[in-house]
Scaffold this active site. Structure first.
Site, PDB file in Angstrom:
ATOM      1  N   LYS A 114       0.104 -11.563 -15.952  1.00 47.26           N
ATOM      2  CA  LYS A 114      -0.746 -11.011 -14.391  1.00 47.26           C
ATOM      3  C   LYS A 114      -2.161 -10.926 -14.808  1.00 47.26           C
ATOM      4  O   LYS A 114      -2.612  -9.737 -16.464  1.00 47.26           O
ATOM      5  CB  LYS A 114      -0.163  -9.596 -13.772  1.00 47.26           C
ATOM      6  CG  LYS A 114      -0.878  -9.060 -12.558  1.00 47.26           C
ATOM      7  CD  LYS A 114       0.653  -7.912 -12.744  1.00 47.26           C
ATOM      8  CE  LYS A 114      -0.360  -7.372 -10.960  1.00 47.26           C
ATOM      9  NZ  LYS A 114       0.933  -6.350 -10.074  1.00 47.26           N
ATOM     10  N   SER A 125       5.975  -3.908  -6.707  1.00 47.76           N
ATOM     11  CA  SER A 125       5.536  -4.824  -8.016  1.00 47.76           C
ATOM     12  C   SER A 125       5.787  -6.032  -8.979  1.00 47.76           C
ATOM     13  O   SER A 125       5.697  -6.766  -9.176  1.00 47.76           O
ATOM     14  CB  SER A 125       3.689  -5.136  -7.904  1.00 47.76           C
ATOM     15  OG  SER A 125       2.974  -4.619  -6.385  1.00 47.76           O
ATOM     16  N   SER A 163       2.371  -6.597  -5.967  1.00 50.29           N
ATOM     17  CA  SER A 163       1.068  -7.384  -5.953  1.00 50.29           C
ATOM     18  C   SER A 163       1.214  -8.704  -7.410  1.00 50.29           C
ATOM     19  O   SER A 163      -0.062  -9.143  -7.662  1.00 50.29           O
ATOM     20  CB  SER A 163       0.500  -6.900  -6.742  1.00 50.29           C
ATOM     21  OG  SER A 163       0.140  -6.073  -7.712  1.00 50.29           O
TER      22      SER A 163
HETATM   23  N1  GLN Z   1       2.807  -3.168  -2.614  1.00 47.01           N
HETATM   24  C1  GLN Z   1       2.942  -1.855  -3.099  1.00 47.01           C
HETATM   25  C2  GLN Z   1       1.394  -1.174  -3.055  1.00 47.01           C
HETATM   26  O1  GLN Z   1       0.949  -1.658  -2.313  1.00 47.01           O
HETATM   27  C3  GLN Z   1       3.476  -1.619  -4.743  1.00 47.01           C
HETATM   28  C4  GLN Z   1       2.104  -2.045  -4.974  1.00 47.01           C
HETATM   29  C5  GLN Z   1       2.491  -2.412  -6.533  1.00 47.01           C
HETATM   30  O2  GLN Z   1       3.608  -2.321  -7.170  1.00 47.01           O
HETATM   31  N2  GLN Z   1       0.964  -2.430  -7.225  1.00 47.01           N
HETATM   32  O3  GLN Z   1       0.850  -0.079  -3.592  1.00 47.01           O
END
Ligand code: GLN
Length: 483
Positions: free
Chosen positions: A75, A174, A150
């Site tokens: 990532k 995410s 994400s």
């Molecule tokens: N979807 C959640 C957010 O937008 C979690 C994102 C994540 O785990 N990085 O914050």
């Protein structure tokens, strides 16, 4: 070649069936041929092939481990020495990291090859990968749909078999939600299990890196390399790292699986409910016992998270000011004007929304009412889990409230987007390990994930429970090509 597990790839390399250079070349070609998926932000063929050539030397010298010579995708939130590390943002579009994150360093020491840096929501804020400066990632199961986020690029890369395995990070879901949307096995370790050094911070008290793979067996191998104490991360825990592959086969007879009544209520989509319950019945056949548990404060997890995560983000992202590194606006009048224009131009809409919410929640007049209150609720949520684990060994439920949705479906309604993490966020707030594994397909032939939640530092149990399911089912073996 792209269907092989990590262990099979290691065997192939060990037997000289193919070299790391050949394997790396093969996956680089697949990435090139599937460019439309937009899973990668940066691919640097020369660096990958050079690393593969080095790995081939290690293999020839008999100086190798299970990941030596295996190409992996990372990532784009992990700093990688000499490679662009953008975090999905224009702010870091020109940023070449001068050092490796601990996670990257560990994979390099294990001899694995960096295939490239995967696309992601900007600064890991999002659930659909639509906030990336580099554009959306297509879900390989249905290219009109999002891969989740994400870690959407890592998920799409592994699902489309452009990489044998990948790394992701999970602040509120995410790793698990994109794993669910793309039919993968994704594991968010306990907070403190994997070093956050060199991993660009979103919400430091919640962020954890973990593996995104095609099976629990592969996840065990990846986690083995990623885990461990790191003195450069003050929140890293100095607890022994077990052999994650050792207990995979353990019998599940007598295992108590907790089903939170709050997750299986009438709000749960009926298809997701029947697939999740179907998976739990499979466990009953293996001798596990289902017990009803309650997480009474779980309905507070999304609002609690959306105070705490933005508060931490607003502080973490203050470093992006155009002075030290990253984007700087082209024209400005004085220092203050430079800060303002740099941040106005360099950050996307969702990131700015979070900075504003976080700054507000931390401001003198509102700190007690929002930030402090949310911290108290966080404790209640975590206490719920402590009580629940008196009654069961693992907790199971859905990973996400639905399957992969279409592009644009939720972009105009941030709250609808935030609700995608309704089942995952409490796990981060408590710091527990959580996992998603493929448990079925919905009526539109889209993957559905089952979530497993474990006790602190009991990743071995999660991997064991997931692996046993994967021995009696084949959901994890399906791919967009063969389904
Ligand atoms: N979807 C959640 C957010 O937008 C979690 C994102 C994540 O785990 N990085 O914050």
């Amino acid at each position: 070649m792209h269907n092989k597990s990590l262990r099979e790839l290691a065997q192939g390399l060990g037997n000289n069936d193919f070299s790391s250079v050949e394997l790396t070349q093969y996956f680089l070609d697949r990435i090139e041929a599937n460019k439309d998926i937009n899973a990668f932000i940066t691919v640097d063929r020369d660096t990958s092939l050079q690393q593969a050539a080095e790995a081939d030397k290690l293999l020839a010298a008999g100086n190798s481990g299970v990941l030596t010579g295996i190409p992996l995708a990372h990532k784009d939130i992990f700093c990688t020495d000499g490679l662009r590390t953008s975090c999905g943002s224009q702010m870091l579009d020109n940023f070449i990291a001068p050092y490796n994150a601990t996670v990257i360093q560990k994979f390099r020491q294990a001899g694995s090859v960096t295939l490239g840096k995967t696309n992601m929501d900007e600064f890991a804020m999002g659930s659909s990968n639509e906030t990336s400066f580099y554009g959306s990632v297509l879900n390989p199961w249905d290219k009109d749909r999002v891969p989740g986020g994400s870690s959407g690029g890592s998920a799409a890369a592994v699902a489309a078999q452009l990489a044998p395995a990948a790394t992701g990070t999970d602040t509120g879901g995410s790793i698990r939600q994109p794993a669910s949307f793309c039919g993968l096995t994704g594991l968010k370790p306990s907070y403190g299990r994997v070093s956050r050094y060199g991993m660009i911070a979103f919400a430091s008290s919640l962020d954890q890196a973990g593996p995104m793979t095609r099976s629990a067996e592969d996840a065990a191998i990846m986690l083995q390399t990623m885990s461990g104490f790191d003195e450069r991360d003050s929140t890293s825990m100095d607890v022994p790292v077990p052999d994650y592959s050792a207990d995979l086969e353990k019998d599940l007879q007598g295992l108590k699986i907790g089903m939170p009544i709050e997750f299986f209520n009438t709000d749960l989509d009926s298809e997701i409910a029947s697939i999740t319950i179907g998976a739990l019945r499979e466990y009953e056949k293996m001798g596990a016992e289902l017990v009803e548990i309650s997480l009474p404060n779980s309905h507070l997890s999304v609002p609690c998270y959306y105070v705490l995560a933005p508060a931490e983000a607003s502080s973490n992202l203050s470093r992006f000011d155009g002075v030290r590194y990253g984007y700087r606006t082209a024209e400005f009048e004085d220092l203050l004007d430079m800060y303002k224009k740099t941040r106005a131009e360099g950050f996307g809409e969702e990131v700015k929304r979070r900075i504003m919410i976080g700054t507000y929640a931390l401001s003198a007049g509102y700190y007690d009412a929002y930030y402090l209150k949310a911290q108290k609720i966080r404790r209640l949520i975590s206490d719920d889990f402590t009580r629940a684990f008196d009654q069961c060994d693992v907790i199971a439920g859905p990973t996400a409230p639905g399957t992969a949705f279409r592009f644009g479906e939720k972009t105009d309604d941030p709250v609808a987007m935030y609700l995608n993490d309704i089942y995952t966020i409490s796990v981060n707030l408590a710091g527990l390990p959580g996992m998603s594994l493929p448990a079925g397909m919905d009526s539109q032939n889209l993957p559905v994930g089952l979530q497993l939640i474990g006790q602190y530092f009991d990743e071995s149990k999660l991997l064991n429970v997931a692996h046993r399911y994967q021995q009696v089912t084949d959901w994890h073996l399906r791919s967009p090509e063969n389904s």
